[in-house]
Write a protein that holds these residues in place. Structure first.
Motif, short mmCIF file in Angstrom:
data_model
loop_
_atom_site.label_atom_id
_atom_site.label_comp_id
_atom_site.label_asym_id
_atom_site.label_seq_id
_atom_site.Cartn_x
_atom_site.Cartn_y
_atom_site.Cartn_z
N TYR A 118 0.84 -1.20 0.00
CA TYR A 118 0.00 0.00 0.00
C TYR A 118 0.87 1.25 0.00
O TYR A 118 0.61 2.21 -0.73
N LYS A 119 1.91 1.25 0.83
CA LYS A 119 2.79 2.43 0.91
C LYS A 119 3.53 2.64 -0.41
O LYS A 119 3.69 3.77 -0.86
N THR A 120 3.98 1.55 -1.03
CA THR A 120 4.67 1.65 -2.31
C THR A 120 3.76 2.25 -3.38
O THR A 120 4.19 3.07 -4.18
N ASN A 122 1.38 4.25 -2.78
CA ASN A 122 0.83 5.50 -2.25
C ASN A 122 -0.69 5.39 -2.12
O ASN A 122 -1.44 6.26 -2.53
N LYS A 123 -1.11 4.26 -1.56
CA LYS A 123 -2.53 3.95 -1.45
C LYS A 123 -2.92 3.93 0.03
O LYS A 123 -2.14 3.52 0.87
N LYS A 124 -4.14 4.40 0.30
CA LYS A 124 -4.65 4.32 1.67
C LYS A 124 -6.17 4.25 1.65
O LYS A 124 -6.81 4.73 0.72
N GLU A 157 -5.44 6.06 -4.31
CA GLU A 157 -4.14 5.63 -4.80
C GLU A 157 -3.58 6.75 -5.67
O GLU A 157 -4.08 6.98 -6.76
N GLY A 158 -2.58 7.46 -5.15
CA GLY A 158 -2.08 8.64 -5.83
C GLY A 158 -3.18 9.68 -5.83
O GLY A 158 -3.64 10.13 -4.79
N SER A 159 -3.66 10.04 -7.03
CA SER A 159 -4.76 11.00 -7.12
C SER A 159 -6.07 10.33 -7.57
O SER A 159 -7.05 11.00 -7.84
#
Length: 192
Positions: A118-120, A122-124, A157-159
């Motif tokens: 998730y961090k790789t 850029n997802k939350k 995830e990102g934008s």
């Protein structure tokens, strides 16, 4: 003489006001830092929940707590020790049969890999929601009381944003507690 006493009292009162105001201004920030230091985070709330004494009473509440925990996994700041404690809290919500298939070490190892992924990316998880109590389906399967609860997760995830839907199957254990037996991805409805 009376005039001198009045002037003297006026000077003392003005000096007292200046000193008092200075004291107020210099200690005002101390109160703010104390409030910041005592702010309870979502991770703290999860770790403070005593599932042994105050277990959620409905299938919906179990899934809501589980969602709070996994949302914290992917969106909050915490230490490795706090992650392990949150994983222990999540495991208290799982059925014994599911726990047999996911020993603690394996569960934690897979969880850490998933969080790193998730961090790789850029997802939350931004938000999660559980279906209303009226939308929960109850059934008896092989003599056990089961409940089917739907939930969705709104992720960033990102934008880009996406929504994922899951169906949880909970089973009542021998103590009458609803435990998560399994869950699976499902197709969501367009109107949700």
């Amino acid at each position: 003489m009376k005039k001198a006493i009045r002037i003297g009292l006026s000077v003392i009162i003005c000096a007292g006001l200046v000193v008092g105001y200075y004291y107020y201004l210099s200690h005002r920030n101390d109160n703010n830092t104390t409030e910041d230091a005592t702010k309870v985070t979502e991770v703290d709330k999860i770790l403070q929940k005593d599932f042994d004494e105050q277990y959620p009473t409905s299938p919906r509440e179990v899934v809501k707590w589980y969602n709070r925990i996994i949302t914290a996994y992917y969106g909050e700041e915490y230490t490795d020790e706090q992650l392990e404690e949150m994983a222990d809290q999540a495991r208290k919500l799982l059925d014994d049969e599911l726990l047999q298939y996911n020993p603690k070490d394996t569960y934690l190892e897979n969880l850490k890999k998933d969080i790193d992924n998730y961090k790789t990316l850029n997802k939350k998880i931004v938000q999660s929601s559980v279906s209303d109590s009226n939308d929960i389906t109850y059934a008896t399967v092989k003599g056990a009381s089961c409940a089917y609860v739907n939930a969705y997760y709104f992720s960033k995830e990102g934008s880009n944003y996406s929504r994922t839907y899951q169906e949880f199957v909970l089973r009542k254990d021998s103590k009458g507690k609803w435990k998560i037996l399994t869950f699976r991805l499902t197709e969501g409805e367009d109107n949700e």
